[in-house]
Design an enzyme around this catalytic site. Structure first.
Site, short mmCIF file in Angstrom:
data_model
loop_
_atom_site.label_atom_id
_atom_site.label_comp_id
_atom_site.label_asym_id
_atom_site.label_seq_id
_atom_site.Cartn_x
_atom_site.Cartn_y
_atom_site.Cartn_z
CB SER A 16 -0.94 -0.08 1.13
OG SER A 16 -2.04 0.81 0.85
CG ASP A 44 -6.50 -2.17 -4.19
OD1 ASP A 44 -7.39 -1.55 -3.37
OD2 ASP A 44 -5.36 -2.22 -3.83
CG HIS A 84 -5.64 -2.33 -0.34
ND1 HIS A 84 -4.89 -1.46 -1.26
CD2 HIS A 84 -5.03 -2.00 0.94
CE1 HIS A 84 -4.00 -0.81 -0.77
NE2 HIS A 84 -4.05 -1.02 0.51
#
Length: 365
Positions: free
Chosen positions: A217, A301, A333
């Site tokens: 991320s 995502d 994600h």
């Protein structure tokens, strides 16, 4: 920061856990005088779920460390005796051999001390050891000395050291530190990793010529930034659901997140901020990348759209940079399904062996 606290039933004692450079430290304080009672200092780890017995004579808590998942403990106040009540399942592994976390510090460009946790491989791996730098997401987050799980494979079986840095913008060090990377101040966070790479070179036990950087991320964004700004000191990178351009990310992330993320990264609709984002975007600096990358993404995502990965992969391929791309059609994600997690793990091991450890093989998996 104070993680949690509990007042004894008789009102005499306060038990609290403080976050001290990422380590969870247990304290017992006299509620009337504020004086701290001396108790045994536990090895580096995390402490949670602090609760007093009704008598107020014993304190229960959960402790997690590099050598054990969450287990139940108690502290008898009068004697200072700490008792471990459970032994968590570890599938038969001897976790007593796992590396303990070492709290380390290095100076950054502005003289500020940045900290992180270093895990070193067993003594049977002689000489300077290759290094994996694993940058946490968030950026409002913190790497802490908990149980590494399957990451122990890199340390115990591949002989690599792992460093989990807490660069500026991390939580746990006060509000000022957390805000030090907002907007264009993010350059400072990028430089914290550059300073870490310089610090690695000063360590006689670490191999500064064999460094892999990874993260998920926001940690993936930091990975891509490192790959573009510090191509020389590293030998490969693994980006997991990372941001390749803050401006395009803010445009395409789910609507419910846009304003929240603009507070952190800046507003891409502002021409000055947009210019900074475009200038520093890994996507716009691929010409500086020469080392192999492995990019991992989930098709669905909602936070970091797959376009962030796809545009980076396409740009790298146009330049002929070795790039592996793993995209799961049934993930968002980060990978959540065990089969996908296992595939990602084994693929990452293969990439690590090939490009960090130099164990040969073709340029594509």
């Amino acid at each position: 920061d104070v993680d949690e606290f509990d007042l004894s039933p008789d009102g005499r004692w306060i038990a609290c856990v403080t976050n001290e450079d990422g380590v969870g430290v247990l304290h017992v304080i006299n509620a009337a005088t504020g004086a701290e009672r001396r108790i045994p200092r536990l090895p580096a780890g995390l402490i949670s779920d602090v609760r007093w017995r009704k008598s107020g004579a014993e304190l229960g808590f959960t402790r997690t460390s590099a050598r054990a998942p969450a287990d139940a403990y108690s502290l008898e106040l009068a004697s200072g005796t700490v008792t471990r009540w459970t032994e968590s399942e570890t599938a038969g592994l001897n976790t007593g051999d796992f590396a303990e976390a070492e709290l380390v510090h290095w100076p950054s460009f502005d003289g500020r001390a940045i900290s992180g946790f270093l895990y070193k491989p067993p003594a049977r791996f002689a000489g300077r050891r290759p290094v994996i730098i694993n940058i946490h997401g968030g950026p409002e987050g913190q790497s802490r000395p908990g149980f590494l799980g399957r990451n122990n494979y890199y340390v115990n079986e591949l002989g690599t050291a792992i460093i989990f840095p807490n660069i500026r913008g991390s939580t746990g060090y006060g509000k000022t530190f957390t805000k030090l990377d907002n907007g264009v101040l993010r350059d400072g966070a990028y430089k914290d990793i550059g300073a870490l790479l310089e610090w690695i070179r000063t360590r006689p036990d670490l191999d500064a010529d064999h460094v892999l950087v990874t993260g998920g991320s926001y940690g993936g964004h930091m990975t891509l930034v490192t790959a573009t700004q510090y191509d020389g000191p590293i030998c490969c990178s693994v980006d997991v659901v990372g941001i390749s351009n803050l401006a395009t990310f803010l445009q395409h992330t789910s609507g419910y997140r846009q304003d929240l993320r603009r507070v952190e990264y800046g507003d891409e609709r502002d021409s000055t901020l947009r210019a900074w984002m475009e200038r520093t975007a890994p996507l716009n600096n691929v010409d500086k990348v020469t080392k192999p990358l492995f990019i991992v993404q989930g098709m669905n995502d909602p936070r970091v759209p797959r376009t962030e990965a796809e545009q980076m992969v396409a740009a790298l391929k146009r330049r002929g940079v070795p790039v592996w791309y793993l995209m799961a059609k049934d993930e968002g994600h980060g990978f959540r399904k065990k089969g996908n997690q296992d595939f990602q793990f084994y693929a990452t091991i293969l990439f690590t062996e090939r490009y960090l450890l130099g164990q040969g093989g073709s340029a594509t998996p």
